[in-house]
Write a protein that holds these residues in place. Sequence first.
Motif, short mmCIF file in Angstrom:
data_model
loop_
_atom_site.label_atom_id
_atom_site.label_comp_id
_atom_site.label_asym_id
_atom_site.label_seq_id
_atom_site.Cartn_x
_atom_site.Cartn_y
_atom_site.Cartn_z
N ALA A 89 15.29 12.61 -10.24
CA ALA A 89 13.84 12.74 -10.03
C ALA A 89 13.06 11.68 -9.93
CB ALA A 89 13.21 14.06 -10.84
N CYS A 90 13.23 10.69 -10.86
CA CYS A 90 12.61 9.42 -10.66
C CYS A 90 12.70 8.57 -9.52
CB CYS A 90 12.95 8.50 -12.15
SG CYS A 90 12.17 9.31 -13.34
N PHE A 91 14.34 8.53 -9.26
CA PHE A 91 14.75 7.92 -8.00
C PHE A 91 14.17 8.46 -6.74
CE2 PHE A 91 17.54 5.69 -10.86
CZ PHE A 91 17.81 4.43 -10.40
N ILE A 92 14.14 9.50 -6.75
CA ILE A 92 13.43 10.36 -5.26
C ILE A 92 12.06 10.10 -5.38
CG2 ILE A 92 13.24 12.70 -4.50
CD1 ILE A 92 15.85 13.60 -5.47
N CYS A 93 11.26 10.54 -6.30
CA CYS A 93 9.87 10.28 -6.32
C CYS A 93 9.53 8.75 -5.85
CB CYS A 93 9.22 10.31 -7.83
SG CYS A 93 9.34 12.17 -8.21
N PHE A 94 10.17 7.55 -6.44
CA PHE A 94 9.95 6.26 -6.02
C PHE A 94 10.33 6.15 -4.56
CE2 PHE A 94 9.22 5.75 -10.53
CZ PHE A 94 8.38 5.05 -10.51
N GLY A 95 11.37 6.51 -4.22
CA GLY A 95 11.97 6.42 -3.14
C GLY A 95 10.98 6.93 -1.88
N ALA A 96 10.38 8.32 -2.35
CA ALA A 96 9.53 8.73 -1.31
C ALA A 96 8.03 7.85 -1.22
CB ALA A 96 8.97 10.17 -1.97
N TYR A 97 7.79 7.56 -2.60
CA TYR A 97 6.66 6.65 -2.58
C TYR A 97 6.55 5.40 -1.67
CZ TYR A 97 3.38 3.03 -4.53
OH TYR A 97 2.52 2.12 -4.69
N TYR A 98 7.70 4.75 -1.73
CA TYR A 98 8.04 3.50 -0.78
C TYR A 98 8.08 3.91 0.70
CZ TYR A 98 8.76 0.11 -4.82
OH TYR A 98 8.48 -0.42 -5.86
N MET A 99 8.66 5.00 1.02
CA MET A 99 8.74 5.51 2.51
C MET A 99 7.39 5.95 2.93
SD MET A 99 12.17 7.64 2.88
CE MET A 99 12.01 8.64 1.46
N ILE A 100 6.42 6.63 2.15
CA ILE A 100 5.03 6.87 2.65
C ILE A 100 4.28 5.65 2.72
CG2 ILE A 100 3.03 8.15 1.69
CD1 ILE A 100 5.05 10.40 0.39
N LYS A 101 4.37 4.70 1.60
CA LYS A 101 3.59 3.67 1.70
C LYS A 101 3.81 2.69 2.84
CE LYS A 101 4.26 0.34 -1.39
NZ LYS A 101 4.28 -1.11 -0.74
N TYR A 102 5.18 2.71 3.34
CA TYR A 102 5.45 2.01 4.35
C TYR A 102 4.75 2.38 5.73
CZ TYR A 102 8.52 -0.11 8.06
OH TYR A 102 9.05 -0.91 9.03
N PHE A 103 4.43 3.67 5.78
CA PHE A 103 3.58 4.04 6.95
C PHE A 103 2.10 4.00 6.68
CE2 PHE A 103 7.76 6.09 7.71
CZ PHE A 103 8.18 5.59 9.03
N PHE A 104 1.83 4.29 5.82
CA PHE A 104 0.20 4.47 5.41
C PHE A 104 -0.41 2.93 5.26
CE2 PHE A 104 0.94 8.96 4.70
CZ PHE A 104 -0.33 9.34 4.86
N LYS A 105 0.25 2.17 4.68
CA LYS A 105 -0.16 0.61 4.73
C LYS A 105 0.35 -0.11 5.74
CE LYS A 105 -1.51 0.85 0.25
NZ LYS A 105 -3.08 0.54 0.05
N GLN A 106 0.92 0.56 6.86
CA GLN A 106 1.22 -0.14 8.28
C GLN A 106 2.21 -1.26 7.78
OE1 GLN A 106 -2.21 -0.93 10.41
NE2 GLN A 106 -2.77 1.30 10.75
N GLU A 107 3.12 -1.14 6.78
CA GLU A 107 4.06 -2.41 6.67
C GLU A 107 4.97 -2.53 7.88
OE1 GLU A 107 5.43 -1.19 2.91
OE2 GLU A 107 3.89 -1.73 1.69
N TYR A 108 5.29 -1.59 8.69
CA TYR A 108 6.12 -1.89 9.76
C TYR A 108 5.66 -2.96 10.68
CZ TYR A 108 2.51 1.24 11.71
OH TYR A 108 1.13 2.10 11.93
N LYS A 109 4.31 -3.39 10.63
CA LYS A 109 3.86 -4.42 11.44
C LYS A 109 4.70 -5.97 10.91
CE LYS A 109 -0.45 -2.34 12.66
NZ LYS A 109 -1.87 -2.39 12.43
N SER A 110 5.04 -5.88 9.75
CA SER A 110 5.65 -7.14 8.98
C SER A 110 7.36 -7.02 9.34
CB SER A 110 5.42 -7.30 7.76
OG SER A 110 6.00 -8.31 6.93
N ILE A 111 7.72 -7.78 10.06
CA ILE A 111 9.33 -7.64 10.18
C ILE A 111 10.15 -8.06 8.92
CG2 ILE A 111 8.87 -8.09 12.89
CD1 ILE A 111 10.07 -11.20 12.17
N CYS A 112 9.63 -8.68 8.02
CA CYS A 112 10.07 -8.87 6.81
C CYS A 112 9.88 -7.97 5.72
CB CYS A 112 9.70 -10.42 6.26
SG CYS A 112 10.02 -11.49 7.40
N ASN A 113 9.26 -6.77 5.92
CA ASN A 113 8.98 -5.83 4.89
C ASN A 113 10.10 -4.61 5.06
OD1 ASN A 113 7.96 -3.51 3.44
ND2 ASN A 113 6.30 -4.91 3.27
#
Length: 240
Positions: free
Chosen positions: A53-77
């Motif tokens: 559950a801990c791994f899944i929660c943190f995995g979901a956190y990083y995936m959601i943050k990737y879109f909400f923080k617009q990290e896809y604009k950085s090619i190195c993220n």
Amino acid sequence: MSNYEETKPAKGGVIANIFAALAFLALGICLLVLNADSVSDMIYSFASIAVGACFICFGAYYMIKYFFKQEYKSICNYGFTMGVILAIIGSGFLFLSNVVVVFLDFIIIFAGALLGTIMLQQSFALFYMRKATWFLSFLFGACSIAASIYFGFFEKIVFFSGNLIPCLYFIIIGGLSLLSMLLMVIGIHGHKKEANVKPAKHTEEVSAPEDSIFEEELSFETPVVEKVELEPGSDDLFDE
């Protein structure tokens, strides 16, 4: 580079650090106070669920943050990739509970060494911020890593046996991790105060009037010559 840069700790890492430290502290206290057999049975039963559950929660956190923080604009993220990997590992722990039970002692040793490594990193950050407490965090981290290596490779112990040594291992590492985190919070708070004070002092120095290179400026006055009027026919200039 200025030594007074804004410090922004990663929230995900801070939450994981606090959670792991509290888990270590709670395990040590429960094994020391409660019935060790009951605690160990509960841990072995829910270990795979908790870890997965801990791994899944943190995995979901990083995936959601990737879109909400617009990290896809950085090619190195690679936050999204990291989130997917963590979610896959967590799912594996949920479906392969026997594997988690077999490697539970190794997971504990790895977690203890990881907490020690985080303390070392916090000591480096405190050293950069010129805080004297960096040495304490460095000492906490070095002791945690050394204890984890010793109990993992040289003196193997059963962590859920209820003996005093494994209980102290959990309690000490969990407590030191929380204390190091507290030192880090205090250091960041003081660092930000210094960062706000320095620009103010710089502004005052620039706006202050420059002193004259002469202590006293000399002034020269033209002497006033009194005009003497002579009466007509007067011989005063020729009198001896």
